[in-house]
Design a protein around this motif. Structure first.
Motif, mmCIF file in Angstrom:
data_model
loop_
_atom_site.group_PDB
_atom_site.id
_atom_site.type_symbol
_atom_site.label_atom_id
_atom_site.label_comp_id
_atom_site.label_asym_id
_atom_site.label_seq_id
_atom_site.Cartn_x
_atom_site.Cartn_y
_atom_site.Cartn_z
ATOM 1 N N VAL A 21 35.709 -21.197 -59.549
ATOM 2 C CA VAL A 21 36.411 -20.508 -58.467
ATOM 3 C C VAL A 21 35.534 -19.361 -57.974
ATOM 4 O O VAL A 21 35.027 -18.565 -58.772
ATOM 5 C CB VAL A 21 37.780 -19.974 -58.921
ATOM 6 N N SER A 22 35.341 -19.306 -56.666
ATOM 7 C CA SER A 22 34.576 -18.230 -56.032
ATOM 8 C C SER A 22 35.512 -17.380 -55.177
ATOM 9 O O SER A 22 36.476 -17.899 -54.592
ATOM 10 C CB SER A 22 33.451 -18.789 -55.154
ATOM 11 N N ILE A 23 35.218 -16.097 -55.106
ATOM 12 C CA ILE A 23 35.990 -15.172 -54.273
ATOM 13 C C ILE A 23 35.028 -14.352 -53.432
ATOM 14 O O ILE A 23 34.004 -13.864 -53.931
ATOM 15 C CB ILE A 23 36.854 -14.219 -55.123
ATOM 16 N N ALA A 24 35.361 -14.203 -52.162
ATOM 17 C CA ALA A 24 34.588 -13.368 -51.243
ATOM 18 C C ALA A 24 35.572 -12.550 -50.410
ATOM 19 O O ALA A 24 36.739 -12.926 -50.257
ATOM 20 C CB ALA A 24 33.720 -14.239 -50.341
ATOM 21 N N PRO A 25 35.120 -11.427 -49.858
ATOM 22 C CA PRO A 25 36.016 -10.602 -49.025
ATOM 23 C C PRO A 25 36.433 -11.340 -47.754
ATOM 24 O O PRO A 25 35.693 -12.168 -47.227
ATOM 25 C CB PRO A 25 35.155 -9.378 -48.690
ATOM 26 N N ALA A 26 37.627 -11.048 -47.286
ATOM 27 C CA ALA A 26 38.124 -11.573 -46.008
ATOM 28 C C ALA A 26 38.878 -10.469 -45.298
ATOM 29 O O ALA A 26 39.297 -9.482 -45.910
ATOM 30 C CB ALA A 26 39.034 -12.781 -46.235
ATOM 31 N N ILE A 27 39.034 -10.612 -43.995
ATOM 32 C CA ILE A 27 39.663 -9.561 -43.203
ATOM 33 C C ILE A 27 41.129 -9.398 -43.586
ATOM 34 O O ILE A 27 41.620 -8.281 -43.768
ATOM 35 C CB ILE A 27 39.526 -9.877 -41.697
ATOM 36 N N SER A 28 41.841 -10.526 -43.733
ATOM 37 C CA SER A 28 43.258 -10.434 -44.084
ATOM 38 C C SER A 28 43.709 -11.726 -44.738
ATOM 39 O O SER A 28 43.088 -12.786 -44.565
ATOM 40 C CB SER A 28 44.107 -10.159 -42.847
ATOM 41 N N ASP A 29 44.780 -11.637 -45.492
ATOM 42 C CA ASP A 29 45.434 -12.781 -46.114
ATOM 43 C C ASP A 29 44.530 -13.479 -47.148
ATOM 44 O O ASP A 29 43.376 -13.128 -47.344
ATOM 45 C CB ASP A 29 45.906 -13.798 -45.065
ATOM 46 N N VAL A 30 45.116 -14.488 -47.788
ATOM 47 C CA VAL A 30 44.401 -15.301 -48.778
ATOM 48 C C VAL A 30 44.123 -16.666 -48.167
ATOM 49 O O VAL A 30 45.011 -17.290 -47.582
ATOM 50 C CB VAL A 30 45.244 -15.480 -50.055
ATOM 51 N N SER A 31 42.876 -17.114 -48.285
ATOM 52 C CA SER A 31 42.534 -18.468 -47.838
ATOM 53 C C SER A 31 41.904 -19.212 -49.007
ATOM 54 O O SER A 31 41.337 -18.605 -49.912
ATOM 55 C CB SER A 31 41.567 -18.434 -46.656
ATOM 56 N N LEU A 32 42.012 -20.546 -48.961
ATOM 57 C CA LEU A 32 41.443 -21.371 -50.032
ATOM 58 C C LEU A 32 40.771 -22.598 -49.438
ATOM 59 O O LEU A 32 41.357 -23.318 -48.623
ATOM 60 C CB LEU A 32 42.535 -21.815 -51.010
ATOM 61 N N THR A 33 39.549 -22.829 -49.877
ATOM 62 C CA THR A 33 38.811 -24.051 -49.565
ATOM 63 C C THR A 33 38.605 -24.808 -50.866
ATOM 64 O O THR A 33 38.263 -24.203 -51.890
ATOM 65 C CB THR A 33 37.442 -23.725 -48.943
ATOM 66 N N VAL A 34 38.826 -26.116 -50.842
ATOM 67 C CA VAL A 34 38.679 -26.935 -52.054
ATOM 68 C C VAL A 34 37.547 -27.928 -51.849
ATOM 69 O O VAL A 34 37.518 -28.670 -50.858
ATOM 70 C CB VAL A 34 39.979 -27.683 -52.390
ATOM 71 N N VAL A 35 36.603 -27.923 -52.795
ATOM 72 C CA VAL A 35 35.472 -28.845 -52.771
ATOM 73 C C VAL A 35 35.360 -29.474 -54.160
ATOM 74 O O VAL A 35 36.147 -29.183 -55.054
ATOM 75 C CB VAL A 35 34.159 -28.120 -52.393
ATOM 76 N N GLY A 36 34.374 -30.326 -54.348
ATOM 77 C CA GLY A 36 34.145 -30.907 -55.665
ATOM 78 C C GLY A 36 34.590 -32.353 -55.759
ATOM 79 O O GLY A 36 35.313 -32.878 -54.897
ATOM 80 N N GLN A 37 34.185 -33.003 -56.850
ATOM 81 C CA GLN A 37 34.398 -34.439 -57.042
ATOM 82 C C GLN A 37 35.862 -34.837 -56.981
ATOM 83 O O GLN A 37 36.209 -35.905 -56.489
ATOM 84 C CB GLN A 37 33.803 -34.866 -58.392
ATOM 85 N N TRP A 38 36.753 -33.982 -57.491
ATOM 86 C CA TRP A 38 38.156 -34.347 -57.602
ATOM 87 C C TRP A 38 39.021 -33.622 -56.587
ATOM 88 O O TRP A 38 40.252 -33.621 -56.703
ATOM 89 C CB TRP A 38 38.643 -34.072 -59.025
ATOM 90 N N ALA A 39 38.394 -33.031 -55.559
ATOM 91 C CA ALA A 39 39.150 -32.294 -54.540
ATOM 92 C C ALA A 39 40.159 -33.190 -53.828
ATOM 93 O O ALA A 39 41.257 -32.751 -53.480
ATOM 94 C CB ALA A 39 38.193 -31.674 -53.528
#
Length: 317
Positions: free
Chosen positions: A37-55
């Protein structure tokens, strides 16, 4: 600040310790078997991107993903509303018996705790992990989240001051795990178990687990192997895992010391102190237990590190 956390696969129960014993896994080839799991700053709210073999096996709506829900859960505990962009690299199959949901939960909550300057200490964060994992499974079980987070082989204590403690491991043991390529519902597999056990079974369970712990501290490998017996779950689950009984018999013929079900299955584990036997067993499982292109096997030892940040490693390579 941006960061990435890796959380290893784990075996719940470890055969002998139903709901009370768990171990983290590290493939001996150096690969990382677990979610990131990676986390980076964002302007507002929570967003999620899913990648990987079993995404592709996860819900299409990010808000239905447990990592997104972890972020909401964690931020609500802090009483904060913060903009963060999260990425889940899903490297473990769901319903595999390898602690897939625990790996995602541990990686997410560990990463969130790091990102927000560690508001929770180790034991408090572990309890949060168990609490959240319990919301998914219906009850709190630490036998996956504890080793995934802390590494090693963990015995559940669940006292007011301490959730678990690590056991001495047998460093010469190889743990071969094989996922056949099918998914089994943990809830369904738990439903196979009886509501009550006979007194003799309860006594055997206590005897085998206590003797296994005793053997770990004595470093008596022969006794530990003799005690690695599952009288609680395997008798009721084995026939629900296609090919498990045949595989167990074949692995014994190949000289593996014991075979068991990892978590609630369908992944099986087997143990040896001989690498050549582990390699021969892996070849048999690849050809006879695993569906081509769907499953996998790994020769592992116990992962002593548990969850950790890997962005330092990646930036230095």
């Amino acid at each position: 600040m941006s960061l990435t956390v890796y959380a290893p696969a784990s075996m719940g129960n470890v055969g002998v310790g139903f709901d009370l014993l768990g171990a983290a896994l590290a493939p001996i080839d150096g690969s990382l078997l677990g979610d990131r799991v990676s986390i980076a700053p964002a302007i507002s709210d929570v967003s999620l991107t899913v990648v990987g073999q079993w995404a592709g096996k996860l819900p299409g709506d990010p808000k239905a993903n447990i990592v997104f829900q972890c972020a909401q859960f964690f931020l609500s505990k802090l009483g904060r509303n913060h903009g963060i962009a999260m990425t889940l690299e899903k490297n473990l199959p769901v319903g595999s018996g390898l602690g897939s949901s625990a790996s995602s939960v541990v990686a997410a909550l560990f990463a969130l705790n790091e990102y927000f300057d560690r508001p929770y200490d180790e034991q408090a964060l572990l309890r949060l992990m168990g609490q959240f994992e319990g919301q998914i499974s219906g009850s709190v079980h630490y036998d996956n989240v504890a080793p995934c987070y802390l590494g090693g082989m963990q015995l559940m204590l669940d006292t007011p001051s301490q959730v678990c403690d690590s056991l001495p491991i047998f460093k010469e043991w190889y743990w071969l795990v094989a996922y056949p390529g099918i998914s089994l519902s943990t809830a369904k597999m738990r439903a196979l178990l009886p509501e009550a056990y006979e007194r003799s079974v309860a006594i055997d369970f206590g005897r085998y687990l206590s003797a296994f712990v005793h053997a770990c501290y004595k470093q008596d490998a022969a006794l530990a192997i003799e005690m690695l017996k599952d009288v609680i779950a395997e008798p009721y689950r084995a026939d629900e895992i296609p090919g498990y009984r045949q595989a167990s018999a074949a692995l014994a013929e190949l000289g593996m010391l014991t075979t068991g079900i990892s978590g609630s299955g369908p992944t099986l584990f087997c143990v040896t102190d001989d690498l050549s036997k582990a390699q021969a067993a892996k070849a048999w499982l690849d050809g006879n237990y695993i569906q081509p292109g769907l499953g996998f096997s790994h020769i592992c030892q116990i992962d002593s590190q548990g969850a950790r940040r890997v962005d330092f490693e990646e930036s230095s390579n």
